[in-house]
Design an enzyme around this catalytic site. Structure first.
Site, PDB file in Angstrom:
ATOM      1  N   ASP A   1     -19.663  -6.557  18.473  1.00  0.00           N
ATOM      2  CA  ASP A   1     -20.293  -6.261  19.757  1.00  0.00           C
ATOM      3  C   ASP A   1     -21.482  -7.165  20.043  1.00  0.00           C
ATOM      4  O   ASP A   1     -22.271  -6.891  20.942  1.00  0.00           O
ATOM      5  CB  ASP A   1     -20.737  -4.798  19.798  1.00  0.00           C
TER       6      ASP A   1
ATOM      7  N   HIS B   1     -38.928  -8.204  18.399  1.00  0.00           N
ATOM      8  CA  HIS B   1     -40.312  -7.754  18.230  1.00  0.00           C
ATOM      9  C   HIS B   1     -40.743  -6.861  19.380  1.00  0.00           C
ATOM     10  O   HIS B   1     -41.044  -7.339  20.481  1.00  0.00           O
ATOM     11  CB  HIS B   1     -41.250  -8.951  18.110  1.00  0.00           C
TER      12      HIS B   1
ATOM     13  N   ASP C   1     -20.853  -3.470  10.898  1.00  0.00           N
ATOM     14  CA  ASP C   1     -21.017  -2.050  11.229  1.00  0.00           C
ATOM     15  C   ASP C   1     -19.728  -1.432  11.739  1.00  0.00           C
ATOM     16  O   ASP C   1     -19.712  -0.280  12.167  1.00  0.00           O
ATOM     17  CB  ASP C   1     -22.121  -1.869  12.264  1.00  0.00           C
TER      18      ASP C   1
ATOM     19  N   VAL D   1     -17.743  -2.748  14.263  1.00  0.00           N
ATOM     20  CA  VAL D   1     -17.354  -3.176  15.601  1.00  0.00           C
ATOM     21  C   VAL D   1     -18.022  -4.516  15.908  1.00  0.00           C
ATOM     22  O   VAL D   1     -19.182  -4.731  15.565  1.00  0.00           O
ATOM     23  CB  VAL D   1     -17.740  -2.112  16.660  1.00  0.00           C
TER      24      VAL D   1
ATOM     25  N   ASP E   1     -36.569  -8.708  13.998  1.00  0.00           N
ATOM     26  CA  ASP E   1     -37.878  -9.047  14.553  1.00  0.00           C
ATOM     27  C   ASP E   1     -38.122 -10.546  14.441  1.00  0.00           C
ATOM     28  O   ASP E   1     -37.901 -11.151  13.384  1.00  0.00           O
ATOM     29  CB  ASP E   1     -38.979  -8.279  13.805  1.00  0.00           C
TER      30      ASP E   1
ATOM     31  N   SER F   1     -46.843  -3.677  17.163  1.00  0.00           N
ATOM     32  CA  SER F   1     -47.402  -4.902  16.608  1.00  0.00           C
ATOM     33  C   SER F   1     -48.821  -4.626  16.101  1.00  0.00           C
ATOM     34  O   SER F   1     -49.005  -3.780  15.232  1.00  0.00           O
ATOM     35  CB  SER F   1     -47.351  -6.022  17.650  1.00  0.00           C
TER      36      SER F   1
END
Length: 518
Positions: free
Chosen positions: A252, A420, A248, A250, A384, A176
């Site tokens: 999950d 974040h 992606d 899968v 984030d 950060s």
């Protein structure tokens, strides 16, 4: 600055250090035994959390007079000569800083055995209070870069005096505002560090603060017809996950690359008002100037709102943003509130681009001097919840464009995978900045202490042996507690690659590969 080549006791540093280093006043030089739980009740909230199970160390703290009207405090914790790994590390701050980051110093000291330092960045305060700027321009410059640079130089010198030899390598560890501080070091002082690990960097400081104010006070103001609540975000986040989870390969509960997610909110029509759905679309959208379409900052990625309790778009801007404009851009001299409409906010952000109060902006792409000798690893959560991830990707591309003809992948890599800096439903434990002791769940510690699973070790291996990290294996722990074991693993991949499922047990990293996905 005259440095001796013989080692010295901890207590002797109190009188010795000011003789070696100009404008320095010592405030502590004390040995602590192994097993110490350290706390400093005088430190600011957030940085006074007890730090448990420390190795034996020498604590040196000093205050540097940085100008006639400013000063900064720093500390360095020095492990015993027998335990010292021969290296120096510095941990960054968060938000508006205002205190020495003791909690993040513990693991670098006791697990990695660094001589580890931190600074208060030139003032006492909290991470969400920018009123320190009222203390004057010089204090703002300390926050912008000077406190970190001088504390780095002084802390290294004290390590040499204590051990009788200088550290072999120096590493930056921050997320950060700590990520911003690390990038600023690479840009301004390329010889300070050999390796920099910078997460979720707040480097485009004027524009980040403009976005943070705008997305809350203008896009999602409290009591407006379209105001989104925590419950609204949870509802929207569940739909987004349903639509994009499998991108992606899968399902999950994780959206690996939300930039490929294009949610359709029409199923929520009737459940949420048209005004609320429009607000969500505007939170996802980039901020562009009304007059010429100039990109001002990046919107949040779809899926970030799903972390509803942590999502920062509450209608109340995070403190650094309004304080930055009131005290540093407008130069108001009394404590008070800040308010601006869209037009005025745009005007003030453009003024901040020119004036750069405190010299805090950290977007200079010409970091060739650092990249020729050092290694830069950055990471960001594409979901984030505080600093939209587009900012990190933008800076990477900015460097790549500026250094055209220079292969930055040999010394600069960007990895992705959490909200974040920490937490979330992904595999965010990979040995980055901010790790906690096992007695407090071991958050962010890697599941295996090797360069394949641990970002700090990967950076050290890259810096010292030239072995670049092509992937890092992150872990999600059962109940977010390392002591309870690994729930699942994922491969964190260097941008612009994604971690793609190729078959097998989806809880194992070996079932994923890093590849370019169009």
């Amino acid at each position: 600055m005259k440095l001796l080549n013989s080692s010295h006791s901890c207590s002797s540093l109190f009188q010795l250090a000011p003789l070696l280093l100009p404008n320095l006043t010592s405030h502590v030089a004390q040995d602590y035994p192994a097993g110490t739980t350290f706390t400093d009740p005088t430190n600011i909230p957030g940085y006074n959390t007890p730090v448990p199970n420390l190795s034996a160390f020498c604590r040196y703290g000093g205050e540097i007079k940085t100008s006639n009207s400013s000063k900064t405090r720093f500390e360095i914790w020095l492990p015993t000569a027998e335990e010292w790994n021969g290296r120096f590390a510095f941990v960054g701050n968060g938000g508006d800083a205002g205190g020495i980051n003791y909690p993040d110093m513990g693991i670098p000291l006791s697990k990695y055995h660094f001589a580890v330092a931190s600074t208060d960045a030139g003032h006492n305060g909290t991470g969400s209070d920018g009123s320190f700027a009222l203390l004057g321009d010089q204090v703002q410059i300390d926050f912008g870069w000077r406190a970190v640079h001088l504390s780095t130089v002084y802390a290294k010198a004290i390590a040499k005096a204590y051990y009788g030899s200088k550290p072999k390598y120096a590493y930056w560890l921050g997320c950060s505002s700590g990520g911003k501080q690390g990038l600023k070091e690479a840009q301004m002082f390329p010889d300070d560090y050999d390796g920099i690990l910078a997460g979720a960097a707040a480097q485009w400081w004027p524009h980040l603060n403009g976005w943070t104010y705008r997305v809350n006070a203008i896009t999602n103001p409290v009591n407006s017809a379209g105001h989104l609540t925590t419950e609204d975000y949870a509802t929207i986040g569940a739909l987004v996950l349903q639509q994009c989870d499998g991108l992606d390969g899968v399902e999950d509960g994780i959206i690996v690359n939300p930039r490929k997610c294009h949610p359709d909110l029409s199923p929520l029509e009737g459940q949420l008002s048209a005004a609320k759905l429009e607000t969500m679309k505007n939170v996802w959208a980039n901020w562009t100037a009304q007059d010429n379409g100039e990109l001002m900052f990046f919107g949040f990625e779809p899926g970030s709102e799903g972390y509803s309790d942590a999502f920062s778009v509450t209608g109340v801007p995070f403190g650094p943003a309004p304080d930055y404009f009131r005290y540093q851009v407008l130069n108001e001299t009394t404590v008070g509130n800040f308010s601006a409409n869209d037009t005025e906010l745009l005007r003030l952000t453009r003024i901040a681009d020119v004036t750069d109060p405190g010299q805090t902006n950290a977007i200079d792409p010409n970091i060739k001097d650092f990249l020729k000798r050092g290694k830069l690893m950055t990471f960001v959560g594409l979901s984030d919840t505080l600093i939209p991830s587009g900012s990190s990707l933008w800076y990477y591309e900015r460097v790549r464009t500026a250094l055209k003809g220079f292969d930055i992948s040999k010394s600069y890599r960007l990895f992705a995978g959490m909200p974040h800096c920490r937490s979330g439903n992904g595999a965010y434990n990979f040995g980055g900045p901010g790790q906690s002791d096992l007695s407090i769940n071991g958050s962010l510690q890697s599941s295996v202490f090797d360069a394949q699973h641990d970002a700090i070790l990967a950076l050290m291996q890259w810096t010292e042996k030239g072995v670049a990290p092509n992937e890092i294996i992150g872990s999600k722990y059962i109940n977010d507690n390392k002591n309870e074991g690994v729930k699942f693993e994922r491969k964190l991949c260097p941008y612009p690659q994604d971690g793609v499922y190729i078959g097998g047990d989806s809880n194992k990293a070996e079932s994923f590969t890093c590849k370019f996905v169009g």
